[in-house]
Design an enzyme around this catalytic site. Structure first.
Site, PDB file in Angstrom:
ATOM      1  N   GLY A 179       0.840  -1.205   0.000  1.00  0.00           N
ATOM      2  CA  GLY A 179       0.000   0.000   0.000  1.00  0.00           C
ATOM      3  C   GLY A 179       0.872   1.251   0.000  1.00  0.00           C
ATOM      4  O   GLY A 179       2.052   1.216  -0.368  1.00  0.00           O
ATOM      5  N   ARG A 180       0.272   2.317   0.427  1.00  0.00           N
ATOM      6  CA  ARG A 180       0.931   3.626   0.355  1.00  0.00           C
ATOM      7  C   ARG A 180       2.246   3.686   1.109  1.00  0.00           C
ATOM      8  O   ARG A 180       3.237   4.254   0.627  1.00  0.00           O
ATOM      9  CB  ARG A 180      -0.025   4.692   0.917  1.00  0.00           C
ATOM     10  N   ILE A 181       2.254   3.093   2.317  1.00  0.00           N
ATOM     11  CA  ILE A 181       3.459   3.215   3.148  1.00  0.00           C
ATOM     12  C   ILE A 181       4.592   2.379   2.553  1.00  0.00           C
ATOM     13  O   ILE A 181       5.747   2.813   2.520  1.00  0.00           O
ATOM     14  CB  ILE A 181       3.177   2.813   4.610  1.00  0.00           C
ATOM     15  N   ARG A 190      -5.560  -5.558  -5.773  1.00  0.00           N
ATOM     16  CA  ARG A 190      -4.396  -6.208  -6.397  1.00  0.00           C
ATOM     17  C   ARG A 190      -3.849  -5.375  -7.542  1.00  0.00           C
ATOM     18  O   ARG A 190      -4.576  -4.917  -8.408  1.00  0.00           O
ATOM     19  CB  ARG A 190      -4.841  -7.585  -6.892  1.00  0.00           C
ATOM     20  N   ARG A 239       1.940  -3.865  12.137  1.00  0.00           N
ATOM     21  CA  ARG A 239       1.164  -4.309  13.288  1.00  0.00           C
ATOM     22  C   ARG A 239       1.857  -5.478  13.967  1.00  0.00           C
ATOM     23  O   ARG A 239       2.318  -6.408  13.292  1.00  0.00           O
ATOM     24  CB  ARG A 239      -0.253  -4.741  12.864  1.00  0.00           C
ATOM     25  N   ASP A 266       8.807  -1.593  15.310  1.00  0.00           N
ATOM     26  CA  ASP A 266       8.144  -0.432  15.918  1.00  0.00           C
ATOM     27  C   ASP A 266       6.888  -0.879  16.657  1.00  0.00           C
ATOM     28  O   ASP A 266       6.285  -0.091  17.377  1.00  0.00           O
ATOM     29  CB  ASP A 266       7.787   0.603  14.839  1.00  0.00           C
ATOM     30  N   HIS A 271       6.335   2.098  19.101  1.00  0.00           N
ATOM     31  CA  HIS A 271       5.255   2.504  18.190  1.00  0.00           C
ATOM     32  C   HIS A 271       5.274   4.017  17.929  1.00  0.00           C
ATOM     33  O   HIS A 271       4.326   4.731  18.251  1.00  0.00           O
ATOM     34  CB  HIS A 271       3.889   2.052  18.745  1.00  0.00           C
ATOM     35  N   GLY A 328       6.005   5.272  14.749  1.00  0.00           N
ATOM     36  CA  GLY A 328       6.029   5.448  13.295  1.00  0.00           C
ATOM     37  C   GLY A 328       5.500   6.788  12.809  1.00  0.00           C
ATOM     38  O   GLY A 328       6.115   7.453  11.978  1.00  0.00           O
TER      39      GLY A 328
HETATM   40  C1  GLV Z   1      -0.463   3.596  13.664  1.00  0.00           C
HETATM   41  O1  GLV Z   1       0.014   2.543  13.930  1.00  0.00           O
HETATM   42  C2  GLV Z   1      -1.669   3.847  12.963  1.00  0.00           C
HETATM   43  O2  GLV Z   1      -2.395   2.900  12.655  1.00  0.00           O
HETATM   44  O3  GLV Z   1      -1.949   5.013  12.708  1.00  0.00           O
HETATM   45  C1  GLV Z   2      -0.616   0.789   3.676  1.00  0.00           C
HETATM   46  O1  GLV Z   2       0.504   0.534   3.594  1.00  0.00           O
HETATM   47  C2  GLV Z   2      -1.479   1.943   3.780  1.00  0.00           C
HETATM   48  O2  GLV Z   2      -1.047   3.081   3.826  1.00  0.00           O
HETATM   49  O3  GLV Z   2      -2.690   1.673   3.812  1.00  0.00           O
END
Ligand code: GLV
Ligand code: GLV
Length: 346
Positions: free
Chosen positions: A164-166, A191, A261, A285, A310, A312
């Site tokens: 995903g984005r991250i 997908r 997670r 993390d 945690h 991040g």
């Molecule tokens: C952090 O873990 C979030 O879900 O924002």
């Molecule tokens: C995932 O990696 C998101 O940003 O949802």
């Protein structure tokens, strides 16, 4: 007057945004995670609930709130603490805070990868305990694997559980490190196509040596990656997806990074794998069962694990943006307007 329940003070700006409305605002008064009993006692008749990832939004809480509840807003991108199906079956909307935290979390993903690979926590502990004069500079002191191809190899593969984005932001950051290949596997939510993967490579080709981005199986992810980032949603379907069978297949020099997670990883299996040298190190993390992670935890005790609490998304700017978005999602939900960012359930 609509009642809203807020599990944590989210700073003056976000609170002011909510207070502009004629709501009855019930807010947990202390600067710590709200007591569950307090949330249950105060939920009755509310139209909106604002939570953090510390608060479980489950059948019990939704029942206490009753049929008046229109929206839940969480100040997080993750939604493992929210029983999505329970919300869906009651037609309750869920607001969350993706995008605004993508860069902050990707930064920590890179930080953890470097810290774990380069034994940074160990180095810090040596300096802080006064040990530098004793260890000095040694030809092979503190050595760990290079994050990237380094001077003697030609290829380096970055792997992602979830793309995903991250994950994408993390890969973009890794391109200047010389990553040549990127592999990912995911749960199938949206997908990607091969064309999209090729387009990603072409878009960033000029900034490094990335040649290929492709979907692989979980086993291939374990076997091919020099660094693996876990950025998939938590929950029952992904619980302990990283366990002995995966860890056994990793390269001995590989780094495992979990900015996602804690439940994705079987902690005991990881501590054991680090101990046996199946992979080189881990940067975490998040850990299952957090925040109840003490110095007795096998991963805190492991000299090959770097553990952060945690953090991040913890930049001042990002947390302010998350609080603002969480507040706006709550207000819109209660007013019956489209949420600025709604989690689409399916
Ligand atoms: C952090 O873990 C979030 O879900 O924002
Ligand atoms: C995932 O990696 C998101 O940003 O949802």
């Amino acid at each position: 007057m609509p009642k809203v329940l807020i599990s944590r003070h989210l700073g003056a700006d976000a609170m002011a945004l909510i207070a502009e409305n004629t709501f009855q605002i019930v807010i947990w008064p202390e600067d710590r995670t709200a007591d569950r009993a307090w949330l249950l006692e105060n939920a009755s008749g509310c139209q909106g609930i604002l939570v953090t990832l510390n608060d479980k939004v489950d059948e019990e809480l939704l029942s206490k709130a009753g049929p008046s509840l229109k929206a839940v807003s969480t100040m997080s991108v993750g939604y493992e603490h929210v029983r999505i199906q329970e919300l869906a079956s009651r037609s309750i909307k869920l607001g969350y805070t993706p995008d605004v935290l993508t860069d902050a979390v990707a930064d920590v993903a890179i930080m953890l990868a470097l810290m774990a690979a380069r034994n940074a926590a160990y180095g810090l502990s040596i300096v802080q305990s006064g040990g530098w004069p004793n260890v000095g500079w040694a030809p092979f002191g503190f050595c760990g694997p290079q994050l990237g191809p380094g001077p003697t190899t030609k290829s380096f593969t970055a792997g992602f559980l979830g793309f995903g984005r991250i994950s994408q932001a993390t890969l973009r950051r890794l391109i200047p490190f010389g990553v040549t290949h990127a592999v990912y596997t995911d749960s199938g939510r949206g997908r990607r196509t091969e064309d999209e993967d090729t387009a990603f490579v072409e878009q960033y080709a000029a900034f490094g040596q990335l040649k290929q981005l492709k979907w692989v199986s979980l086993d291939e992810l374990a076997a091919e990656s020099d660094v693996v980032f876990l950025l998939a949603p938590g929950g029952e379907s992904t619980r302990h997806i990283i366990s002995t069978p995966f860890l056994q297949k990793m390269k001995k020099t590989a780094i495992l990074v979990n900015p996602g997670r804690g439940t994705l990883v079987d902690s005991d299996a990881l501590a054991d794998a680090l101990d046996k040298g199946w992979l080189y190190a881990a940067g975490l993390d998040v850990i299952e069962g957090e925040p109840n992670v003490t110095t007795e935890h096998p991963l805190v005790k492991s000299p090959r694990a770097t553990v952060l609490p945690h953090i991040g998304s913890a930049t001042t700017e990002t947390r302010a943006a998350m609080a603002d978005l969480a507040a706006r999602n709550l207000v819109a939900g209660v007013l019956g307007e489209p949420l600025p960012v709604e989690y689409m359930m399916h």
